[in-house]
Design an enzyme around this catalytic site. Sequence first.
Site, mmCIF file in Angstrom:
data_model
loop_
_atom_site.group_PDB
_atom_site.id
_atom_site.type_symbol
_atom_site.label_atom_id
_atom_site.label_comp_id
_atom_site.label_asym_id
_atom_site.label_seq_id
_atom_site.Cartn_x
_atom_site.Cartn_y
_atom_site.Cartn_z
ATOM 1 N N GLY A 1 35.563 29.787 66.019
ATOM 2 C CA GLY A 1 35.353 30.126 67.412
ATOM 3 C C GLY A 1 34.191 31.078 67.615
ATOM 4 O O GLY A 1 33.076 30.685 67.947
ATOM 5 N N PRO B 1 38.845 25.008 71.170
ATOM 6 C CA PRO B 1 38.647 25.188 72.608
ATOM 7 C C PRO B 1 38.296 26.649 72.906
ATOM 8 O O PRO B 1 39.001 27.566 72.482
ATOM 9 C CB PRO B 1 40.016 24.823 73.199
ATOM 10 C CG PRO B 1 40.696 24.024 72.137
ATOM 11 C CD PRO B 1 40.214 24.585 70.845
ATOM 12 N N CYS C 1 37.472 28.994 76.103
ATOM 13 C CA CYS C 1 37.417 29.108 77.558
ATOM 14 C C CYS C 1 36.123 29.783 77.990
ATOM 15 O O CYS C 1 35.738 30.810 77.453
ATOM 16 C CB CYS C 1 38.627 29.896 78.073
ATOM 17 S SG CYS C 1 40.185 28.989 77.951
ATOM 18 N N ALA D 1 40.289 24.788 77.161
ATOM 19 C CA ALA D 1 41.559 24.515 77.835
ATOM 20 C C ALA D 1 41.263 24.005 79.236
ATOM 21 O O ALA D 1 40.692 24.712 80.062
ATOM 22 C CB ALA D 1 42.410 25.779 77.897
ATOM 23 N N ARG E 1 48.201 22.076 69.716
ATOM 24 C CA ARG E 1 47.918 23.455 69.295
ATOM 25 C C ARG E 1 49.177 24.291 69.478
ATOM 26 O O ARG E 1 49.763 24.327 70.555
ATOM 27 C CB ARG E 1 46.776 24.076 70.089
ATOM 28 C CG ARG E 1 46.362 25.432 69.492
ATOM 29 C CD ARG E 1 45.079 25.984 70.061
ATOM 30 N NE ARG E 1 44.281 26.593 68.988
ATOM 31 C CZ ARG E 1 43.190 27.308 69.179
ATOM 32 N NH1 ARG E 1 42.717 27.508 70.401
ATOM 33 N NH2 ARG E 1 42.527 27.810 68.163
ATOM 34 N N TYR F 1 51.008 29.829 77.159
ATOM 35 C CA TYR F 1 50.897 28.976 78.334
ATOM 36 C C TYR F 1 52.146 28.103 78.470
ATOM 37 O O TYR F 1 53.099 28.263 77.719
ATOM 38 C CB TYR F 1 49.589 28.195 78.282
ATOM 39 C CG TYR F 1 48.396 29.135 78.310
ATOM 40 C CD1 TYR F 1 48.254 30.082 79.335
ATOM 41 C CD2 TYR F 1 47.442 29.145 77.298
ATOM 42 C CE1 TYR F 1 47.193 30.982 79.365
ATOM 43 C CE2 TYR F 1 46.369 30.040 77.316
ATOM 44 C CZ TYR F 1 46.264 30.954 78.346
ATOM 45 O OH TYR F 1 45.220 31.856 78.368
ATOM 46 N N GLN G 1 41.190 19.817 75.168
ATOM 47 C CA GLN G 1 42.512 20.431 75.159
ATOM 48 C C GLN G 1 43.082 20.380 76.569
ATOM 49 O O GLN G 1 42.547 20.996 77.492
ATOM 50 C CB GLN G 1 42.420 21.875 74.684
ATOM 51 C CG GLN G 1 43.781 22.557 74.555
ATOM 52 C CD GLN G 1 43.650 24.013 74.170
ATOM 53 O OE1 GLN G 1 43.165 24.821 74.946
ATOM 54 N NE2 GLN G 1 44.092 24.354 72.960
#
Length: 390
Positions: free
Chosen positions: A350, A49, A51, A85, A257, A209, A127
């Site tokens: 990534g 993922p 962002c 996310a 994750r 988070y 995600q």
Amino acid sequence: MPSTIPAPHASAPRPRERGTTPSEATTPALFRPITIRGLEIRNRVWVPPLCQYSVTARDGVPHDWHLVHLGAMAAGGAGLVMAEATAVSPEGRISDHDTGLWNDAQAEAWSQITAFLRSQGAASGIQLAHAGRKASVWPEFRRLPGSQPIEEGGWPTVAPSAVAFDGLREPTALDEPGILAVIDDFRAAARRAVDAGFDLVEVHAAHGYLIHQFLSPLSNRRDDRWGGSLENRARLLLETVRAVRDEIGERMPLFVRFSATDWAPGGWDEEQTSIAAGWAAEVGADFFDISTGGLVRDVRIPVGPAYQAAHAEFVGDRAGVSVSAVGRITTPAQAEALVASGAADAVMFGKAMMRDPHFALRAAHELGADTSMWPPQYVRARPDLNDGEW
């Protein structure tokens, strides 16, 4: 949740794949397919993922940028492409430019993206996330300090305890109904993920988070059934995994994750991660995406090539679960070594994928893997049909 949380299978052996066929024996490990529940993924070159902070309408609806961003990596040969996310509620967004999955309009927009990913032979994942005390910040591109003010579009944040992330506004500690509402939000988002055509879902329990905030004793100061002992701090994760599994059914894979360590004394660490992973596997999770950090600002992280891979290997071996590695893995040879050795079952690329959306095609060329996944529109550019060089 049952009256007792399942015991961790810390001494269980790591699952081993079936014996290889003659053709697989000559296929690089990174390009052998992997089957998780009812899903076969064509290779182990995966997109984590990433962002994008690109929903300028602030409505959580993905648009053309997300289609092109994710679609290019699918066309570029990735086995699994994970969407960023994605918030399960408006207040769960990191910023007001994040994607969401709390309403049907968002699910409909995602369905157009998953259809394209599937047409390119890639599996699609999403995600599901809630940012907790790290919500309501400015989009990354603006890089303004602190929380986004309420009068400028920000919102009050929530957390396990009223303990602020350094530099951000103090959150409100969730009460019992609030915690149960978060679980319901994950459940509803998981149902929409199925309707949108995703092949798998991931529960975000990393990077500081909300679920990570409950897991770590540095951010969870509660003394009720959601805090204190490891069993209690893991309760939100396990209840969320259970709720998501109930919604997606038995054939769809469910990932989690984790940040394997806070890199801070007295915080979350890889031993606790391995125990929680074992528990999560008992209640329905299939695969664990292992990263680190995010809960505490300004910690010292020993960043270097594949610096998080050892944490993935530790969790996989200790908990007896399948894992992916991520973090400064930048070359096909690096990734091949991790998968071939059994340190990881797949590798998330990534920044390497953002630099080169066709990274998987290049890796196949460098490792001598099958090149049939090249899009027919691009076959005339295949190195073996030209001068052999990438």
